[in-house]
Scaffold this motif. Structure first.
Motif, mmCIF file in Angstrom:
data_model
loop_
_atom_site.group_PDB
_atom_site.id
_atom_site.type_symbol
_atom_site.label_atom_id
_atom_site.label_comp_id
_atom_site.label_asym_id
_atom_site.label_seq_id
_atom_site.Cartn_x
_atom_site.Cartn_y
_atom_site.Cartn_z
ATOM 1 N N THR A 22 -22.798 2.818 8.996
ATOM 2 C CA THR A 22 -21.482 2.231 9.193
ATOM 3 C C THR A 22 -21.295 1.751 10.627
ATOM 4 O O THR A 22 -21.589 2.479 11.581
ATOM 5 N N ILE A 23 -20.792 0.526 10.753
ATOM 6 C CA ILE A 23 -20.432 -0.053 12.045
ATOM 7 C C ILE A 23 -18.932 -0.309 12.007
ATOM 8 O O ILE A 23 -18.436 -1.008 11.122
ATOM 9 N N ALA A 24 -18.183 0.279 12.938
ATOM 10 C CA ALA A 24 -16.726 0.158 12.952
ATOM 11 C C ALA A 24 -16.285 -0.899 13.958
ATOM 12 O O ALA A 24 -16.836 -0.998 15.064
ATOM 13 N N LEU A 25 -15.280 -1.674 13.558
ATOM 14 C CA LEU A 25 -14.675 -2.667 14.443
ATOM 15 C C LEU A 25 -13.493 -2.030 15.159
ATOM 16 O O LEU A 25 -12.578 -1.502 14.525
ATOM 17 N N VAL A 26 -13.501 -2.094 16.482
ATOM 18 C CA VAL A 26 -12.431 -1.539 17.308
ATOM 19 C C VAL A 26 -11.847 -2.671 18.145
ATOM 20 O O VAL A 26 -12.587 -3.468 18.729
ATOM 21 N N GLY A 27 -10.520 -2.742 18.210
ATOM 22 C CA GLY A 27 -9.901 -3.782 19.017
ATOM 23 C C GLY A 27 -8.395 -3.720 18.942
ATOM 24 O O GLY A 27 -7.825 -3.043 18.081
ATOM 25 N N ALA A 28 -7.746 -4.423 19.857
ATOM 26 C CA ALA A 28 -6.291 -4.472 19.881
ATOM 27 C C ALA A 28 -5.778 -5.346 18.745
ATOM 28 O O ALA A 28 -6.507 -6.182 18.209
ATOM 29 N N PRO A 29 -4.511 -5.163 18.349
ATOM 30 C CA PRO A 29 -3.922 -6.066 17.354
ATOM 31 C C PRO A 29 -4.015 -7.519 17.828
ATOM 32 O O PRO A 29 -3.880 -7.808 19.017
ATOM 33 N N ASN A 30 -4.279 -8.409 16.893
ATOM 34 C CA ASN A 30 -4.358 -9.858 17.156
ATOM 35 C C ASN A 30 -5.542 -10.257 18.035
ATOM 36 O O ASN A 30 -5.558 -11.353 18.593
ATOM 37 N N ALA A 31 -6.541 -9.380 18.143
ATOM 38 C CA ALA A 31 -7.733 -9.737 18.922
ATOM 39 C C ALA A 31 -8.734 -10.531 18.100
ATOM 40 O O ALA A 31 -9.720 -11.031 18.641
ATOM 41 N N GLY A 32 -8.509 -10.635 16.790
ATOM 42 C CA GLY A 32 -9.438 -11.369 15.931
ATOM 43 C C GLY A 32 -10.348 -10.472 15.126
ATOM 44 O O GLY A 32 -11.350 -10.941 14.575
ATOM 45 N N LYS A 33 -10.014 -9.172 15.019
ATOM 46 C CA LYS A 33 -10.875 -8.254 14.271
ATOM 47 C C LYS A 33 -11.019 -8.661 12.807
ATOM 48 O O LYS A 33 -12.110 -8.632 12.255
ATOM 49 N N SER A 34 -9.898 -9.015 12.183
ATOM 50 C CA SER A 34 -9.949 -9.378 10.760
ATOM 51 C C SER A 34 -10.806 -10.614 10.533
ATOM 52 O O SER A 34 -11.536 -10.703 9.541
ATOM 53 N N ASP A 84 -1.071 4.458 13.725
ATOM 54 C CA ASP A 84 -2.270 3.639 13.594
ATOM 55 C C ASP A 84 -3.315 4.023 14.632
ATOM 56 O O ASP A 84 -4.512 4.131 14.326
ATOM 57 N N GLU A 85 -2.870 4.224 15.875
ATOM 58 C CA GLU A 85 -3.815 4.584 16.929
ATOM 59 C C GLU A 85 -4.389 5.978 16.693
ATOM 60 O O GLU A 85 -5.561 6.222 16.995
ATOM 61 N N GLN A 86 -3.584 6.881 16.135
ATOM 62 C CA GLN A 86 -4.095 8.211 15.815
ATOM 63 C C GLN A 86 -5.167 8.129 14.741
ATOM 64 O O GLN A 86 -6.167 8.857 14.786
ATOM 65 N N VAL A 87 -4.970 7.242 13.759
ATOM 66 C CA VAL A 87 -5.967 7.053 12.702
ATOM 67 C C VAL A 87 -7.279 6.561 13.300
ATOM 68 O O VAL A 87 -8.363 7.011 12.901
ATOM 69 N N VAL A 88 -7.203 5.652 14.268
ATOM 70 C CA VAL A 88 -8.422 5.149 14.911
ATOM 71 C C VAL A 88 -9.166 6.295 15.600
ATOM 72 O O VAL A 88 -10.386 6.451 15.434
ATOM 73 N N VAL A 89 -8.444 7.098 16.362
ATOM 74 C CA VAL A 89 -9.066 8.227 17.062
ATOM 75 C C VAL A 89 -9.699 9.193 16.067
ATOM 76 O O VAL A 89 -10.830 9.659 16.253
ATOM 77 N N ASP A 90 -8.960 9.494 14.978
ATOM 78 C CA ASP A 90 -9.484 10.429 13.975
ATOM 79 C C ASP A 90 -10.706 9.856 13.260
ATOM 80 O O ASP A 90 -11.670 10.582 12.985
ATOM 81 N N ALA A 91 -10.674 8.555 12.948
ATOM 82 C CA ALA A 91 -11.810 7.932 12.264
ATOM 83 C C ALA A 91 -13.054 7.947 13.140
ATOM 84 O O ALA A 91 -14.165 8.223 12.671
ATOM 85 N N LEU A 92 -12.878 7.696 14.434
ATOM 86 C CA LEU A 92 -14.022 7.700 15.342
ATOM 87 C C LEU A 92 -14.572 9.108 15.548
ATOM 88 O O LEU A 92 -15.753 9.283 15.873
ATOM 89 N N ALA A 93 -13.720 10.109 15.339
ATOM 90 C CA ALA A 93 -14.163 11.496 15.480
ATOM 91 C C ALA A 93 -14.713 12.063 14.176
ATOM 92 O O ALA A 93 -15.133 13.210 14.129
ATOM 93 N N GLY A 94 -14.693 11.251 13.105
ATOM 94 C CA GLY A 94 -15.232 11.710 11.833
ATOM 95 C C GLY A 94 -14.279 12.557 11.021
ATOM 96 O O GLY A 94 -14.714 13.306 10.133
#
Length: 260
Positions: A22-34, A84-94
């Motif tokens: 798995t490769i995760a995309l990390v970025g600010a809103p509206n940075a073009g991640k989608s 949303d930011e907490q979800v990112v931190v939790d996802a990166l921590a597994g």
């Protein structure tokens, strides 16, 4: 990481292949991640929710590869201030399964300066990381500049410039994802103290030859009208009058027709 099972909401079917990573995309809103996510996965994407929360997750299989791409929610920092930011931190921590094997940092070139704090947070995780620089065409059109090779040397990680809506840079980016084990790593991780991070960011921008984008001329012309003390007020009343006309001359008769 192998044998991942990723499901959409409602128990959708798994799309992972045996031995996938798995490769995760990390970025600010509206940075073009989608846009980057769609570029990499095409129509092989699924959506659902993270376990126990209402925050949406998107994942898909990298075209022509066994690797999975996960588009994490937009986040300005890894010091969470929102669900949303907490979800990112939790996802990166597994916390929702296994942590990702590698990260793609998606950064808008026109806002590179203020994005470097998130870059610093992400690099300190110590995972294989590459940076995807979006909106480089917009940066150039507005008089800005950035040397991607210099930025790569300054950060110590691979940097790929892409224009997602035109597909520019996509082949090079896609080809690099299956070999993330060989990606360059920073010789020194970014500092943690705010003042030290500010100095580190200034050094990165200098080595990258970064010149910030000017104000969009279209925005300037629109602001001249909408922020004018006379024409701006007239425009406001014209818009409100248009809304009232739509409500009372179009919506009301349509509502009556539906009721009948």
């Amino acid at each position: 990481m192998s044998g991942h099972e990723h499901h959409g909401g409602g128990g959708g079917s798994a799309i992972a292949l045996p031995g996938s990573r798995t490769i995760a995309l990390v970025g600010a809103p509206n940075a073009g991640k989608s846009s980057v996510f769609n570029l990499l996965t095409g129509l092989r994407a699924k959506t659902g929710n993270y376990p126990g929360v209402t925050v949406a997750r998107s994942f898909g299989q990298l075209r022509g590869s066994k690797s999975l791409i996960e588009d994490l929610p937009g986040s300005y920092s890894l010091q969470p201030l929102s669900p949303d930011e907490q979800v990112v931190v939790d996802a990166l921590a597994g916390e929702f399964g296994e942590a990702p094997d590698a990260l793609l940092l998606v950064v808008d070139a026109t806002t590179l300066r203020r994005s470097l704090s998130l870059v610093a947070d992400t690099l300190r995780l110590g995972l294989p990381t590459a940076l995807v620089l979006t909106m480089t065409d917009e940066l150039a059109a507005r008089g800005g500049a950035v040397d991607t090779a210099g930025l790569s040397r300054a950060l110590g990680i691979p940097v790929h410039a892409v224009v997602a809506h035109r597909g520019l840079g996509s082949d090079e980016l896609r080809a690099s994802l299956d070999t993330f084990d060989t990606w360059e790593r920073p010789a020194l991780l970014p500092p943690t103290e705010p003042e030290a991070v500010a100095s580190w960011s200034a050094g990165v921008l200098s080595l990258a030859g970064y010149r910030a984008a000017g104000i969009d001329e279209r925005t300037r012309r629109i602001d001249r009208v909408l922020l004018h003390p006379v024409f701006g007020v007239l425009t406001f009343f014209a818009v409100m009058f248009g809304f009232f006309q739509l409500i009372f001359t179009v919506a009301a008769p349509a509502q009556e027709a539906i009721e009948n």
